[in-house]
Scaffold this motif. Structure first.
Motif, mmCIF file in Angstrom:
data_model
loop_
_atom_site.group_PDB
_atom_site.id
_atom_site.type_symbol
_atom_site.label_atom_id
_atom_site.label_comp_id
_atom_site.label_asym_id
_atom_site.label_seq_id
_atom_site.Cartn_x
_atom_site.Cartn_y
_atom_site.Cartn_z
ATOM 1 N N ASP A 355 38.987 0.307 -32.660
ATOM 2 C CA ASP A 355 39.881 -0.834 -32.400
ATOM 3 C C ASP A 355 40.099 -1.682 -33.644
ATOM 4 N N VAL A 356 39.117 -2.507 -34.056
ATOM 5 C CA VAL A 356 39.264 -3.340 -35.256
ATOM 6 C C VAL A 356 37.956 -3.332 -36.040
ATOM 7 N N TRP A 357 38.076 -3.278 -37.372
ATOM 8 C CA TRP A 357 36.925 -3.562 -38.215
ATOM 9 C C TRP A 357 36.486 -4.993 -37.935
ATOM 10 N N GLU A 358 35.192 -5.215 -37.854
ATOM 11 C CA GLU A 358 34.689 -6.543 -37.509
ATOM 12 C C GLU A 358 34.001 -7.187 -38.715
ATOM 13 N N TRP A 359 34.534 -8.345 -39.095
ATOM 14 C CA TRP A 359 33.913 -9.106 -40.176
ATOM 15 C C TRP A 359 32.520 -9.568 -39.768
ATOM 16 N N THR A 360 31.583 -9.484 -40.688
ATOM 17 C CA THR A 360 30.268 -10.082 -40.481
ATOM 18 C C THR A 360 30.071 -11.200 -41.496
ATOM 19 N N ASP A 361 28.996 -11.930 -41.330
ATOM 20 C CA ASP A 361 28.724 -13.049 -42.225
ATOM 21 C C ASP A 361 27.922 -12.624 -43.456
ATOM 22 N N SER A 362 27.753 -11.322 -43.661
ATOM 23 C CA SER A 362 26.864 -10.830 -44.713
ATOM 24 C C SER A 362 27.626 -10.384 -45.950
ATOM 25 N N ASP A 363 27.046 -10.683 -47.110
ATOM 26 C CA ASP A 363 27.518 -10.112 -48.359
ATOM 27 C C ASP A 363 27.102 -8.652 -48.432
ATOM 28 N N PHE A 364 27.781 -7.901 -49.278
ATOM 29 C CA PHE A 364 27.501 -6.472 -49.416
ATOM 30 C C PHE A 364 26.393 -6.258 -50.441
ATOM 31 N N HIS A 365 25.270 -5.736 -49.976
ATOM 32 C CA HIS A 365 24.126 -5.445 -50.842
ATOM 33 C C HIS A 365 23.522 -4.112 -50.426
ATOM 34 N N GLY A 366 22.741 -3.536 -51.306
ATOM 35 C CA GLY A 366 21.996 -2.335 -50.964
ATOM 36 C C GLY A 366 20.796 -2.675 -50.106
ATOM 37 N N TYR A 367 20.373 -1.726 -49.291
ATOM 38 C CA TYR A 367 19.176 -1.896 -48.481
ATOM 39 C C TYR A 367 17.922 -1.773 -49.358
ATOM 40 N N PRO A 368 16.793 -2.260 -48.878
ATOM 41 C CA PRO A 368 15.545 -2.080 -49.641
ATOM 42 C C PRO A 368 15.292 -0.600 -49.931
ATOM 43 N N GLY A 369 15.078 -0.271 -51.195
ATOM 44 C CA GLY A 369 14.884 1.120 -51.582
ATOM 45 C C GLY A 369 16.175 1.872 -51.840
ATOM 46 N N PHE A 370 17.316 1.160 -51.911
ATOM 47 C CA PHE A 370 18.605 1.813 -52.158
ATOM 48 C C PHE A 370 18.577 2.644 -53.440
ATOM 49 N N ARG A 371 19.205 3.824 -53.356
ATOM 50 C CA ARG A 371 19.407 4.675 -54.531
ATOM 51 C C ARG A 371 20.858 5.130 -54.556
ATOM 52 N N ALA A 372 21.542 4.877 -55.658
ATOM 53 C CA ALA A 372 22.936 5.299 -55.779
ATOM 54 C C ALA A 372 23.026 6.820 -55.750
ATOM 55 N N PHE A 373 23.959 7.345 -54.946
ATOM 56 C CA PHE A 373 24.151 8.795 -54.868
ATOM 57 C C PHE A 373 25.521 9.083 -54.264
ATOM 58 N N PRO A 374 26.291 9.990 -54.825
ATOM 59 C CA PRO A 374 26.027 10.710 -56.068
ATOM 60 C C PRO A 374 26.553 9.999 -57.311
ATOM 61 N N TYR A 375 27.146 8.791 -57.119
ATOM 62 C CA TYR A 375 27.637 8.062 -58.288
ATOM 63 C C TYR A 375 27.641 6.576 -57.966
ATOM 64 N N PHE A 382 29.908 -2.626 -56.262
ATOM 65 C CA PHE A 382 30.498 -3.649 -55.407
ATOM 66 C C PHE A 382 29.469 -4.625 -54.856
ATOM 67 N N PHE A 383 28.184 -4.369 -55.085
ATOM 68 C CA PHE A 383 27.155 -5.244 -54.525
ATOM 69 C C PHE A 383 27.281 -6.662 -55.089
ATOM 70 N N GLY A 384 27.065 -7.636 -54.229
ATOM 71 C CA GLY A 384 27.103 -9.019 -54.672
ATOM 72 C C GLY A 384 27.872 -9.901 -53.709
ATOM 73 N N PRO A 385 28.012 -11.172 -54.055
ATOM 74 C CA PRO A 385 28.604 -12.149 -53.129
ATOM 75 C C PRO A 385 30.126 -12.099 -53.028
ATOM 76 N N ASP A 386 30.780 -11.271 -53.827
ATOM 77 C CA ASP A 386 32.239 -11.244 -53.802
ATOM 78 C C ASP A 386 32.800 -10.521 -52.584
ATOM 79 N N TYR A 387 32.006 -9.642 -51.976
ATOM 80 C CA TYR A 387 32.489 -8.805 -50.883
ATOM 81 C C TYR A 387 31.730 -9.100 -49.595
#
Length: 433
Positions: A355-375, A382-387
Motif C-alpha cells: 500500500d504505502v511506504w511508512e515513514w518512521t521517526d528513525s535516522d538511517f544507520h547500520g545495525y550493531p555489527g553491520f558489515r558492508a556487502f558487497p559494496y 547513506f548512514f547518518g541524520p540526513d535520511y
C-alpha cells in the motif's frame, strides 16, 4: 536443490524484466528520453542502468566474462551524475538501451546455467542474482513514480484494489519486551537488514492501519498546514519554502487527485500517499501522537506473542500472496484500510506490508555489527541524520524487494515516492491496567 534455485532465479529475472518492459514500452521514445521531473531520471536512463548493474555483477564479477560495454560504466554510475543532470549525458538511445539489456540478459542467463551457488558469499544461495532482481524491481518502482510525475494521457492500467472487508480502527497495544530485529537467515537480505539482534522495547501503541485520506483531510481542515506548532523549526522552514498545502497530487478543489494521468475523487478510507516526513510528523503531533521508531514498526510487523519469535511477514513466513498485501503494481493505488485482513499481524495491525511506504521517526544507520556487502555504496554511504527510514513497501513495491526486515530510506522532504505513515504513542501506566 541447486536446480530448483536456478529455476527460481530464472523465473524471478524474467518476471522482473517483464515489468520493466511494461513500464518502458507504455510510452513512445520521446517520453523515454524526456525528463519528467528534475527529481527523476529519464526512463531510458533507468532502463540502461539496470542492464549496466547486471553486467557489472553477474556478467563480469560472477561470470568472469569480458565487458559488454565498459565505455558506458560512468554514464550509468548513479553516484557520479545527479538525476537532474542525466538528460545532458550522451545516453544510449531507446533502441540501443533495449539491445544492450537484452545482450546482458542473454549472458547472465548463460552464466546462471553453470555457476556454482556456493562458495564465496556473493554467489551463495544465488545472492548476486537476488540482488540484481531486487535492484531492478527498485528501479521499476522508481520508474512507476516517474510515470506518476509524467504529464499527458494515461498509459498505465490496472484493476482497482479490493474493497475493505475489515474495519481496523484505533490503535493496537504492543506489549513490552524483547524481540529479534533484522535477520541472519533471509538468503537475499541486503546488508542493512543484517545482522539479527535483540531489541527490548517498552509497551507502546501503534495505529491499526495507516492514516487515511479522510483523517489527513481533518488535519488540513483544522489549519494544520498553517500552524507552526506542529512542524518544528526545520519542518516549518520546508513547508514555507516548498509552499506545501496538501499531499502531492491533490488538486486545489480538495476533493480530487491526479493519479497516473487520471483525475479521480479522493477515496476517504484509502491510506494517504505522497506525503513527506515533515508532513507525517506534523500530522502526528497535531493528533497528539508521534511517528513510530523503526524498531517499533518492525516489532509490530514481525513479533508473534504466542511464540516470541519474529516472523518474515506479519501473517507468517510464507511469501506474500494477493490476499495478503497490495504489492507488485497489481493495482495503481493503495487499497482501503481493511482490504487485507489475511495480512494482519497476530496482534491485529493491518497493512504493514504494501500500500504505502511508512515513514518512521528513525535516522538511517547500520545495525550493531553491520558489515558492508558487497559494496559500501548500497547502504553505508547513506548512514547518518540526513535520511529517514521508511518501512513496509507500497503498491509499487515488488514482493522480491519487500519483507518484514526490508529497509528503505530517503530525505525527509521527499514525497514523489509512494509514502504514507501511521502513528504511535507511548503506553501510559493506566493503559496497562
Amino acid at each position: 536443490m541447486t536446480r530448483d534455485l536456478r529455476l527460481t532465479v530464472a523465473a524471478e529475472l524474467e518476471r522482473t524484466r517483464a515489468r520493466t518492459e511494461v513500464l518502458t514500452e507504455a510510452v513512445d521514445d520521446a517520453d523515454l528520453i524526456r525528463q519528467h521531473s528534475p527529481l527523476m531520471s529519464p526512463l531510458v536512463w533507468d532502463l540502461a542502468h539496470v542492464g549496466n548493474q547486471e553486467e557489472l555483477w553477474l556478467v563480469r564479477d560472477v561470470g568472469g566474462r569480458d565487458p559488454v560495454r565498459r565505455d558506458i560504466d560512468e554514464l550509468y554510475d548513479a553516484f557520479k551524475h545527479p538525476r537532474r543532470d542525466r538528460p545532458a549525458l550522451p545516453l544510449l538511445n531507446p533502441a540501443e538501451a533495449r539491445a544492450y539489456v537484452r545482450q546482458v540478459r542473454d549472458k547472465a542467463m548463460d552464466i546462471l546455467d553453470t555457476v556454482r551457488m556456493d562458495g564465496r558469499p556473493l554467489v551463495a544461495d544465488g545472492f548476486a542474482f537476488g540482488m540484481i532482481v531486487q535492484h531492478e524491481q527498485q528501479h521499476d518502482e522508481t520508474m512507476l513514480a516517474t510515470h506518476q510525475l509524467r504529464a499527458g494521457a494515461p498509459v498505465l492500467t490496472a484493476p482497482a484494489p479490493p474493497p475493505a472487508t475489515a474495519a481496523p480502527r484505533g490503535e493496537v497495544l504492543i506489549p513490552a519486551g524483547p524481540f529479534t530485529m533484522g535477520t541472519d537467515v533471509e538468503p537475499w537480505a541486503l546488508d542493512n537488514e543484517r545482522p539479527a539482534h535483540r531489541v527490548d522495547l517498552p509497551a507502546y501503541f501503534i495505529d491499526a492501519a495507516p492514516v487515511t485520506n479522510a483523517a489527513y483531510a481533518e488535519f488540513i481542515a483544522a489549519g494544520g498546514y498553517d500552524d507552526p506548532r506542529w512542524w518544528g523549526e526545520d519542518g516549518w522552514a520546508h513547508r514555507t519554502t516548498a509552499g506545501l498545502t496538501a499531499p502531492a497530487h491533490w488538486n486545489r478543489d480538495g476533493e480530487t487527485y491526479t493519479r497516473f494521468g487520471r483525475v479521480e475523487r479522493i477515496v476517504p478510507d484509502e491510506p494517504v500517499v505522497h506525503v513527506c516526513w515533515y508532513e507525517a510528523r506534523a500530522y502526528a503531533r497535531w493528533a497528539g501522537r508521534r511517528l513510530p521508531t523503526e524498531a517499533e514498526w518492525e516489532k509490530a510487523a514481525r513479533f508473534d506473542p504466542a511464540t516470541g519469535r519474529s516472523r518474515r511477514f506479519p501473517w507468517g513466513d510464507d511469501p506474500p500472496e494477493s490476499r495478503h498485501a497490495n504489492l507488485g503494481q497489481r493495482h495503481l493505488s493503495p487499497a482501503p484500510a481493511g482490504a487485507y485482513p489475511d495480512g494482519a499481524s497476530p496482534l491485529g495491525v493491518h497493512q504493514l506490508i504494501g500500500d504505502v511506504w511508512e515513514w518512521t521517526d528513525s535516522d538511517f544507520h547500520g545495525y550493531p555489527g553491520f558489515r558492508a556487502f558487497p559494496y559500501r555504496e548500497y547502504s553505508e554511504v547513506f548512514f547518518g541524520p540526513d535520511y529517514k527510514v521508511l518501512r513496509g513497501g507500497s503498491f509499487g513495491t515488488d514482493a522480491a524487494a519487500c519483507r518484514g526486515t526490508f529497509r528503505n530510506w530517503d530525505y525527509p522532504i521527499r514525497r514523489q515516492i509512494f509514502s504514507g505513515f501511521r502513528c504511535a504513542r507511548d503506553a501510559r501506566p493506566e493503559d496497562l491496567g
